[in-house]
Design a protein around this motif. Structure first.
Motif: not given
Length: 417
Positions: A331-357
């Motif tokens: 649970p603790l490891i997954s909590l950290i991982s979920r936080h990282n996934e949000y940040a990676a989504d933001e990075f990826g959508s900034n490189l392309q676009s939110k619509n593409d993601l």
């Protein structure tokens, strides 16, 4: 001492089963609501797959619990009496190899059912009996050769070094880093067919994207994953000079260039945010905790199992009881991982676009038949990625208006505006 571990395993077993039952009940109820994220037919199909998979999980959890009781009751003692060898390192190899092989054989029916019945029923598995046998033989050879060397190494450390658990941790952690470096090479040589991308326009776009974020790799490859499975995926494999971008052929076939680039942008977000190094660090901390616990067990535990406090027994106890610690640390490891996934989504959508993601995630969810809703307790224990509904919310994609959910439905399924 043995009683403490048995009680811990019983708690682990009960929580596991309870969580699965809660998930089945939740998905069964959610299946009746209007489809969200997935097409109508795939929404129901994904729910059915999730339910059947969870039922199989409950069955295997019960089966594993019975095996656990058998092992600690008499099977470890029986195996010890059969394998009589003077050298501690050789006994460790023979004992642990036998222990792992027996467990694998006993779990094989469940693996075969999932691959050849459940996954085929829902259109995932393309595995053939011939390919399964070939994969099994190759995996078995790798295990018997390199796995036995690792077992011998840790046995010699236990036998000869004071504070062996510290040096054992350093040894195993180094082996894991080495495996991560060699993983794409091993996959390429023994299991998969890695090829340069045939779409040169896409390859040029990917190379440009990699240059923009400073990601150095040994190349961009397509892998023939569809010979085993129809799911869509991509990953960055290897470490250092062995790093490579790997796209499943199913992903290349189903996604547009922009969607592929935003998926890779998400993965590059993990690289840019240092998540890979963070994950290695977390894995190191968890493994150190494991070694600190199992390296300081007293003789009482081994007496309770009718074993000697020797390398073979220590490794066996580690393998037998480590899933308990893993489960309650997840649970603790997954909590950290979920936080990282949000940040990676933001990075990826900034490189392309939110619509593409958004479009890429919609296609991935539909093709992989990923049911978009889960019980909160199930998410707490098992989700390393945020639920799709939450990911879309962060990307400003209005799931509610798109799928005509009313307020009662949102409340029923813990969907917050």
């Amino acid at each position: 001492m043995l009683e403490v571990f048995v009680i811990a395993y019983c708690i682990y077993f009960l929580v596991n089963v309870y969580t699965s039952f809660m998930q089945i009940g939740f998905v069964t109820k959610a299946r009746k609501m209007p489809a969200i994220i997935l097409d109508n037919s795939r929404y129901v199909e994904a729910a059915n797959y999730s339910i059947e998979k969870e039922k199989l999980s409950i069955l295997t959890t019960f089966y594993d619990f019975v095996l656990f009781i058998v092992w600690i009751g008499f099977a470890l003692k029986a195996l010890d009496s059969i394998i009589v060898v003077e050298q501690a390192w050789l006994k460790a190899i023979l004992f642990i190899d036998a222990f792992i092989i027996i467990n694998w054989v006993l779990a094989l029916p469940f693996e075969l059912y999932k691959i050849f019945t459940l996954d085929k029923k829902y259109g995932f598995s393309n595995m053939t009996a011939q390919l399964f046998i070939k994969d099994t033989i190759k995996s078995g050879i790798l295990f018997l050769v390199f796995g036995s060397l690792v077992i011998a190494g840790i046995a010699l450390i236990i036998e000869n070094l004071p504070l062996w658990w510290i040096w054992g941790f350093v040894f195993i952690f180094s082996v894991i880093i080495l495996i991560n470096m060699l993983y794409p090479i091993i996959r390429d040589k023994m299991f998969d067919k890695f090829e340069p991308l045939k779409d040169k326009e896409l390859e040029a776009k990917i190379e440009k994207l990699l240059d923009e974020v400073g990601f150095k790799s040994s190349g961009v490859f397509s892998v023939d994953a569809s010979k085993r499975d129809n799911r869509l995926n991509a990953y960055f494999g290897g470490l250092g000079s062995t790093k490579r971008v790997v796209l499943f052929d199913t992903l290349v076939e189903k996604l547009t260039h922009n969607e592929l680039l935003v998926v890779l942008g998400h993965e590059l977000g993990h690289f840019k945010n240092g998540d890979i190094l963070k994950n290695i660090g977390i894995m190191g901390v968890v493994m150190f905790i494991f070694f600190a616990i199992f390296g300081n067990l007293n003789d009482e535990l081994f007496l309770g199992l009718s074993l000697n406090n020797e390398p073979y027994a220590i490794i066996a106890v580690f393998l037998l009881f480590s899933p308990i610690l893993s489960f309650f640390l997840m649970p603790l490891i997954s909590l950290i991982s979920r936080h990282n996934e949000y940040a990676a989504d933001e990075f990826g959508s900034n490189l392309q676009s939110k619509n593409d993601l958004v479009n890429a995630l919609l296609k991935l969810a539909n093709e992989n038949k990923s049911f978009p809703l889960s019980h909160p307790l199930y998410i707490f224990f098992y989700y390393s990625h945020p639920p799709l509904v939450e990911r879309f919310k962060e990307l400003d994609y209005d799931v509610y208006s798109s799928y005509n959910l009313n307020e009662a439905m949102k409340d029923d399924f813990n969907i917050d505006e």
